[in-house]
Design a protein around this motif. Structure first.
Motif, PDB file in Angstrom:
ATOM      1  N   ARG A 120      41.610  30.435  62.756  1.00  8.77           N
ATOM      2  CA  ARG A 120      40.169  30.656  62.549  1.00  8.77           C
ATOM      3  C   ARG A 120      39.358  29.557  63.240  1.00  8.77           C
ATOM      4  NH1 ARG A 120      38.779  30.881  56.580  1.00  8.77           N
ATOM      5  NH2 ARG A 120      40.063  32.749  56.757  1.00  8.77           N
ATOM      6  N   GLY A 121      39.790  28.310  63.082  1.00  9.75           N
ATOM      7  CA  GLY A 121      39.094  27.199  63.732  1.00  9.75           C
ATOM      8  C   GLY A 121      39.167  27.294  65.249  1.00  9.75           C
ATOM      9  N   ALA A 122      40.340  27.682  65.775  1.00  6.97           N
ATOM     10  CA  ALA A 122      40.490  27.845  67.226  1.00  6.97           C
ATOM     11  C   ALA A 122      39.513  28.895  67.736  1.00  6.97           C
ATOM     12  CB  ALA A 122      41.923  28.236  67.570  1.00  6.97           C
ATOM     13  N   GLY A 123      39.444  30.015  67.037  1.00  9.51           N
ATOM     14  CA  GLY A 123      38.504  31.063  67.428  1.00  9.51           C
ATOM     15  C   GLY A 123      37.062  30.590  67.350  1.00  9.51           C
ATOM     16  N   GLY A 124      36.764  29.799  66.339  1.00 12.88           N
ATOM     17  CA  GLY A 124      35.401  29.292  66.166  1.00 12.88           C
ATOM     18  C   GLY A 124      34.967  28.375  67.295  1.00 12.88           C
ATOM     19  N   VAL A 125      35.831  27.437  67.699  1.00 10.44           N
ATOM     20  CA  VAL A 125      35.434  26.527  68.781  1.00 10.44           C
ATOM     21  C   VAL A 125      35.386  27.262  70.121  1.00 10.44           C
ATOM     22  CG1 VAL A 125      36.178  24.426  67.585  1.00 10.44           C
ATOM     23  CG2 VAL A 125      37.750  25.540  69.154  1.00 10.44           C
ATOM     24  N   GLU A 126      36.290  28.225  70.317  1.00  7.37           N
ATOM     25  CA  GLU A 126      36.251  29.010  71.560  1.00  7.37           C
ATOM     26  C   GLU A 126      34.986  29.859  71.625  1.00  7.37           C
ATOM     27  OE1 GLU A 126      40.897  29.815  72.686  1.00  7.37           O
ATOM     28  OE2 GLU A 126      40.008  31.014  71.089  1.00  7.37           O
ATOM     29  N   ALA A 143      39.068  23.910  74.920  1.00  7.76           N
ATOM     30  CA  ALA A 143      40.157  24.841  75.290  1.00  7.76           C
ATOM     31  C   ALA A 143      41.506  24.249  74.887  1.00  7.76           C
ATOM     32  CB  ALA A 143      40.114  25.132  76.787  1.00  7.76           C
ATOM     33  N   GLY A 144      41.710  22.978  75.145  1.00  8.87           N
ATOM     34  CA  GLY A 144      42.962  22.326  74.766  1.00  8.87           C
ATOM     35  C   GLY A 144      43.143  22.255  73.256  1.00  8.87           C
ATOM     36  N   ILE A 145      42.051  22.034  72.541  1.00 12.16           N
ATOM     37  CA  ILE A 145      42.106  21.991  71.077  1.00 12.16           C
ATOM     38  C   ILE A 145      42.506  23.358  70.534  1.00 12.16           C
ATOM     39  CG2 ILE A 145      40.694  21.739  68.988  1.00 12.16           C
ATOM     40  CD1 ILE A 145      39.093  19.571  70.588  1.00 12.16           C
ATOM     41  N   ALA A 146      41.939  24.418  71.111  1.00  8.17           N
ATOM     42  CA  ALA A 146      42.273  25.779  70.665  1.00  8.17           C
ATOM     43  C   ALA A 146      43.746  26.096  70.950  1.00  8.17           C
ATOM     44  CB  ALA A 146      41.354  26.802  71.326  1.00  8.17           C
ATOM     45  N   VAL A 147      44.253  25.685  72.113  1.00 12.50           N
ATOM     46  CA  VAL A 147      45.670  25.901  72.438  1.00 12.50           C
ATOM     47  C   VAL A 147      46.538  25.154  71.427  1.00 12.50           C
ATOM     48  CG1 VAL A 147      47.470  25.378  74.138  1.00 12.50           C
ATOM     49  CG2 VAL A 147      45.311  26.401  74.879  1.00 12.50           C
ATOM     50  N   TRP A 148      46.202  23.893  71.142  1.00 13.22           N
ATOM     51  CA  TRP A 148      46.944  23.100  70.147  1.00 13.22           C
ATOM     52  C   TRP A 148      46.986  23.827  68.804  1.00 13.22           C
ATOM     53  CZ3 TRP A 148      44.450  21.441  65.712  1.00 13.22           C
ATOM     54  CH2 TRP A 148      45.233  20.699  64.833  1.00 13.22           C
ATOM     55  N   ARG A 150      46.468  27.020  67.956  1.00 18.66           N
ATOM     56  CA  ARG A 150      47.244  28.274  67.928  1.00 18.66           C
ATOM     57  C   ARG A 150      48.749  27.992  67.975  1.00 18.66           C
ATOM     58  NH1 ARG A 150      42.570  30.490  70.338  1.00 18.66           N
ATOM     59  NH2 ARG A 150      41.786  32.125  68.971  1.00 18.66           N
ATOM     60  N   ALA A 151      49.152  27.027  68.794  1.00 21.36           N
ATOM     61  CA  ALA A 151      50.578  26.679  68.878  1.00 21.36           C
ATOM     62  C   ALA A 151      51.072  26.121  67.553  1.00 21.36           C
ATOM     63  CB  ALA A 151      50.813  25.674  70.000  1.00 21.36           C
ATOM     64  N   LEU A 152      50.279  25.260  66.929  1.00 21.02           N
ATOM     65  CA  LEU A 152      50.681  24.713  65.632  1.00 21.02           C
ATOM     66  C   LEU A 152      50.707  25.821  64.583  1.00 21.02           C
ATOM     67  CD1 LEU A 152      51.512  22.377  63.860  1.00 21.02           C
ATOM     68  CD2 LEU A 152      49.077  21.828  63.551  1.00 21.02           C
ATOM     69  N   GLY A 153      49.734  26.708  64.608  1.00 19.88           N
ATOM     70  CA  GLY A 153      49.732  27.835  63.675  1.00 19.88           C
ATOM     71  C   GLY A 153      50.990  28.676  63.815  1.00 19.88           C
ATOM     72  N   ASP A 154      51.401  28.937  65.065  1.00 17.14           N
ATOM     73  CA  ASP A 154      52.642  29.692  65.300  1.00 17.14           C
ATOM     74  C   ASP A 154      53.852  28.936  64.760  1.00 17.14           C
ATOM     75  OD1 ASP A 154      51.131  31.647  66.551  1.00 17.14           O
ATOM     76  OD2 ASP A 154      51.712  31.045  68.595  1.00 17.14           O
ATOM     77  N   ASP A 155      53.918  27.624  65.030  1.00 17.01           N
ATOM     78  CA  ASP A 155      55.045  26.811  64.553  1.00 17.01           C
ATOM     79  C   ASP A 155      55.114  26.811  63.030  1.00 17.01           C
ATOM     80  OD1 ASP A 155      55.575  26.191  67.189  1.00 17.01           O
ATOM     81  OD2 ASP A 155      54.852  24.111  67.041  1.00 17.01           O
ATOM     82  N   VAL A 156      53.975  26.618  62.396  1.00 15.27           N
ATOM     83  CA  VAL A 156      53.926  26.553  60.931  1.00 15.27           C
ATOM     84  C   VAL A 156      54.357  27.882  60.331  1.00 15.27           C
ATOM     85  CG1 VAL A 156      52.309  26.410  58.985  1.00 15.27           C
ATOM     86  CG2 VAL A 156      52.191  24.727  60.823  1.00 15.27           C
ATOM     87  N   ALA A 169      48.824  15.682  65.047  1.00 14.76           N
ATOM     88  CA  ALA A 169      47.358  15.591  65.170  1.00 14.76           C
ATOM     89  C   ALA A 169      46.907  15.935  66.590  1.00 14.76           C
ATOM     90  CB  ALA A 169      46.892  14.188  64.794  1.00 14.76           C
ATOM     91  N   PRO A 170      45.781  16.598  66.714  1.00 13.76           N
ATOM     92  CA  PRO A 170      45.257  16.932  68.045  1.00 13.76           C
ATOM     93  C   PRO A 170      44.616  15.711  68.706  1.00 13.76           C
ATOM     94  CG  PRO A 170      43.659  17.550  66.406  1.00 13.76           C
ATOM     95  CD  PRO A 170      44.883  17.062  65.655  1.00 13.76           C
ATOM     96  N   ARG A 171      44.510  15.786  70.016  1.00 14.66           N
ATOM     97  CA  ARG A 171      43.722  14.814  70.771  1.00 14.66           C
ATOM     98  C   ARG A 171      42.418  15.516  71.087  1.00 14.66           C
ATOM     99  NH1 ARG A 171      44.583  10.329  69.601  1.00 14.66           N
ATOM    100  NH2 ARG A 171      43.239   9.768  71.313  1.00 14.66           N
ATOM    101  N   LEU A 172      41.356  15.120  70.449  1.00  8.48           N
ATOM    102  CA  LEU A 172      40.072  15.794  70.625  1.00  8.48           C
ATOM    103  C   LEU A 172      39.533  15.655  72.046  1.00  8.48           C
ATOM    104  CD1 LEU A 172      38.425  14.731  67.248  1.00  8.48           C
ATOM    105  CD2 LEU A 172      39.524  16.921  67.798  1.00  8.48           C
TER     106      LEU A 172
END
Length: 176
Positions: A120-126, A143-148, A150-156, A169-172
């Motif tokens: 949801r957050g990835a979609g919001g920032v995009e 864009a990099g934050i959104a990729v991070w 979604r990838a973490l969401g998939d892993d979790v 943690a992401p690198r903002l």
């Protein structure tokens, strides 16, 4: 019985803690992931609520908290920006707050909630970036934050396990 009795400050009788203006405030100590601890326990210092920061300061403070493995506290910093910033930036800060809460849930072992909030957050920032044409507000790489996220969401979701909030943690603002 009044909500401001001394018993209430300690959470006795099931009443909520209140500040001097009568707003609900939970005075219980919390751990690094924001989970409430018993009254009297040593907890992590809480982020003060309602702090108005310059956007650059918000990014720096939130990143320091994320780097320290405290995404719940970073969420509170983003939430302050969301609530006090200009209307046209609220969706950006809300999306970042959702990402921090998603990481919090993932670190607590809540795979479903973590994955959902990260996406949801990835979609919001995009969406915010697409609407405003700003891909790098305040130096952040959305864009990099959104990729991070979604990838973490998939892993979790795939691993259904707890993640290390500090290690994931992401690198903002991109890589250090």
């Amino acid at each position: 019985m009044s909500d401001t009795s001394s018993a209430d400050a300690n959470g006795i009788d099931g009443l909520r803690d209140r500040d001097s203006a009568g707003r609900a405030r939970n005075a219980r100590p919390r751990d690094g992931l924001g989970r409430p601890l018993p009254y009297g326990a040593d907890g992590v210092a809480r982020q003060p609520e309602g702090v108005v920061r310059a956007p650059q300061d918000t990014v720096v403070e939130a990143q320091a908290l994320l780097d320290a493995g405290k995404p719940f506290h970073a969420h509170e910093v983003f939430e302050d920006a969301w609530k006090s910033g200009p209307d046209e930036e609220r969706a950006l800060w809300r999306g970042l707050a959702q990402l921090a809460v998603g990481l919090t849930h993932a670190a607590r072992g809540n795979a479903t909630g973590g994955a959902r909030l990260l996406r949801r957050g990835a979609g919001g920032v995009e969406e915010w970036a697409a609407l405003t044409g700003r891909e790098r507000p305040y130096g952040m790489e959305l864009a990099g934050i959104a990729v991070w996220a979604r990838a973490l969401g998939d892993d979790v979701e795939r691993d259904s396990g707890r993640v290390d909030a500090r290690a994931r943690a992401p690198r903002l603002r991109g890589t250090p």
